[in-house]
Design a protein around this motif. Sequence first.
Motif, PDB file in Angstrom:
ATOM      1  N   ASN A 316      -9.868  92.337   3.071  1.00 48.02           N
ATOM      2  CA  ASN A 316      -9.390  93.667   3.450  1.00 48.02           C
ATOM      3  C   ASN A 316      -9.547  93.965   4.938  1.00 48.02           C
ATOM      4  O   ASN A 316      -9.002  94.936   5.428  1.00 48.02           O
ATOM      5  N   ASN A 319      -6.620  90.135   6.524  1.00 50.44           N
ATOM      6  CA  ASN A 319      -5.644  89.688   5.547  1.00 50.44           C
ATOM      7  C   ASN A 319      -6.329  88.601   4.727  1.00 50.44           C
ATOM      8  O   ASN A 319      -7.303  88.011   5.160  1.00 50.44           O
ATOM      9  N   ASN A 320      -5.789  88.326   3.529  1.00 49.85           N
ATOM     10  CA  ASN A 320      -6.487  87.346   2.697  1.00 49.85           C
ATOM     11  C   ASN A 320      -6.275  85.900   3.147  1.00 49.85           C
ATOM     12  O   ASN A 320      -7.019  85.016   2.754  1.00 49.85           O
ATOM     13  N   GLY A 349      -8.473  91.758  -4.228  1.00 42.79           N
ATOM     14  CA  GLY A 349      -8.982  92.668  -3.193  1.00 42.79           C
ATOM     15  C   GLY A 349      -7.923  93.407  -2.382  1.00 42.79           C
ATOM     16  O   GLY A 349      -8.064  94.605  -2.135  1.00 42.79           O
ATOM     17  N   PRO A 350      -6.850  92.715  -1.943  1.00 42.59           N
ATOM     18  CA  PRO A 350      -5.891  93.379  -1.050  1.00 42.59           C
ATOM     19  C   PRO A 350      -5.265  94.660  -1.611  1.00 42.59           C
ATOM     20  O   PRO A 350      -4.720  95.450  -0.850  1.00 42.59           O
ATOM     21  N   THR A 353      -6.488  98.316   0.037  1.00 43.08           N
ATOM     22  CA  THR A 353      -5.961  99.016   1.215  1.00 43.08           C
ATOM     23  C   THR A 353      -4.469  98.767   1.324  1.00 43.08           C
ATOM     24  O   THR A 353      -3.966  97.737   0.898  1.00 43.08           O
ATOM     25  N   GLY A 356      -3.140  95.552   2.324  1.00 42.06           N
ATOM     26  CA  GLY A 356      -4.253  94.641   2.117  1.00 42.06           C
ATOM     27  C   GLY A 356      -4.977  94.305   3.399  1.00 42.06           C
ATOM     28  O   GLY A 356      -5.501  93.204   3.560  1.00 42.06           O
ATOM     29  N   SER A 357      -5.024  95.242   4.329  1.00 43.26           N
ATOM     30  CA  SER A 357      -5.605  94.923   5.622  1.00 43.26           C
ATOM     31  C   SER A 357      -5.943  96.198   6.370  1.00 43.26           C
ATOM     32  O   SER A 357      -5.066  97.000   6.685  1.00 43.26           O
ATOM     33  N   THR A 380      -4.352 104.638  -1.995  1.00 42.54           N
ATOM     34  CA  THR A 380      -5.770 104.316  -1.915  1.00 42.54           C
ATOM     35  C   THR A 380      -6.488 104.689  -3.216  1.00 42.54           C
ATOM     36  O   THR A 380      -7.348 103.942  -3.681  1.00 42.54           O
TER      37      THR A 380
END
Lengths: 407, 197
Positions: A316, A319-320, A349-350, A353, A356-357, A380
């Motif tokens: 996050n 970026n993944n 996870g992404p 947000t 995702g960042s 969110t």
Amino acid sequence: MIALLAVLAWAVTRPRGLPEAVVGAPAAIILIAAGAIAAGTAAAEARQLAPVIGFLAAILVLAHLCDDDGLFRAAGARMAGSSAGRPRRLLAQVFLTASVTTAVLSLDATVVLLTPVVFATAARLDVRARPHVYACTHLANSASLLLPVSNLTNLLAFAASGLAFGRFAALMALPWLAVIGTEYAVFRRFFAADLASSGGDGAAGQAALPVFTLAVVGLTLAGFVVASAAGISPAWAAFAGAAVLAARALARRRTGPAALVRAADPAFLIFVLSLGIVVRAVVDDGLGAALAPLLPGGTSLPALLGIAALAAALANLTNNLPAVLVLLPLAAPSGHAAVLAVLLGVNIGPNLTYTGSLATLLWRRVVHRHGSAPDLREFTTLGLLTVPAGLTLAVLALWAALHGIGG
Amino acid sequence: MTDRDTTIRSVFIWVAEGTWRASVDAALRLAPAGAGFTVLHVTPSEVADAAHGAYLGLFGRGGPDPGQRLGELAAASATGLLDAAERRLGRRCARLEIQGIPEREVVRASVHADLLVMARDGDRSRLGPKSLGKAARFVVDHAACPVLLVWPESAPHVGTMPPPPRDRDAGRGRGEARAAARPRRRRGLPRGGGEPS
């Protein structure tokens, strides 16, 4: 470190829409020239990444040709037909289609090719598009757990884990179902108002199912498992599948060589290669040593939860993709359970947000200071409701799978 | 009494997916002759934003931005919906196609209207606070003009109403009264309403 920051900053801000490789490739070359990374190490990293990048290119072309053949249009017509204008049924159909598309043709296909079709389907049925579009954007991340081809992060981890294709899928099946189930339960409640208004009598529309294309995708999928079991890289199956569809499309003059090259996205492939080399230099230069104490050792349930949480947090930040490149060399020595836990974190996870960042988010805030920034409350809230629960259940499911079918 | 002119001249109809027919029909039935109509549709900008965000999340992969594509599709869909509303209305009317947060844009756009007609947007399978959705609730609270709130389908039977609080107090401890106090599921809802979850 400065090189990595420059590459990431460029990727986040995308000045004038120029491709990321514009800075990525020179950064990697400068690092090699300055001796920040030994030429041998860089070459080894490139040799390790090259097959992964080739695999990715084949999948991107395969998905593009599926779209050309009308696979997603047909999926839209099917979703419309079987939902009969009922938004809750349509949501179930979208979940099914987006999860399978992401798993088989990668998250890119869901984001770029399927999402517009889903929107058009909802509009045609006179139902509100919001829940269905959000389902696509969420599942592009969270449903990309199942197969090595579902996400570039998986392809990277797959190469590092040494698992066979079938075994990877068997271990990830339960986490995949757990996270999709969590998303579905949250979506049904979160979008209850949007899903309550039944649609009108919009025509379902007709689109013939491209049987040949579907058969090639099915055979490619079988090819992955068979090739991997026989000790051959499953990338060859992807090449074969893409080659069959490409030859047919070229013969029928439905595509040209230029379009195929564009679909493979060479600028992005170069970016991934350079990012890999830059990250390797930074990890060797001390980032690896700094992060290593944070990563729980072993493969107990608490350790797997910790690994997944750290991976989700790191994903996050920027970026993944950089997150997985940083974490893989650290997790790999603990075995494939740790590698798969990293994947759960960087893939689920992404959704926490927007984009995702956090870096992209902050940048967009700066850009939109005087304009209209996107309203992120809804996004969110949805992320907070789905990600912690989905990630926890997915890790539990992974742990159960590791013990059920043997780690 | 003041001599303020209360004639309804300008009727705004909020056209939303799935429920717009009920709003148009109610406006036709209840607006006085000679009133002018405005049909209004708001495309939630977050839908295209979500797709654009997912595209940015792909971190540098090329190809067309689905956010832009969704924006185009949404504009076409809004035009189509307003066309359909105008046809159902059967007369010429003003049209407003807006992008943004629907409830806020509706309040803003209807500030000089004499009447705003809109349909409920909540989960109507359980009648209670949530059967009026967030957006409709916001407009009801903030609209600067009278609001006509209509059922998207047939109105509920009066028997779905829970007993008044006094009865509930009197019946405290008796299972029967407690059960009756719970919101009942509506029966015989048209499609989309009472689907089991």
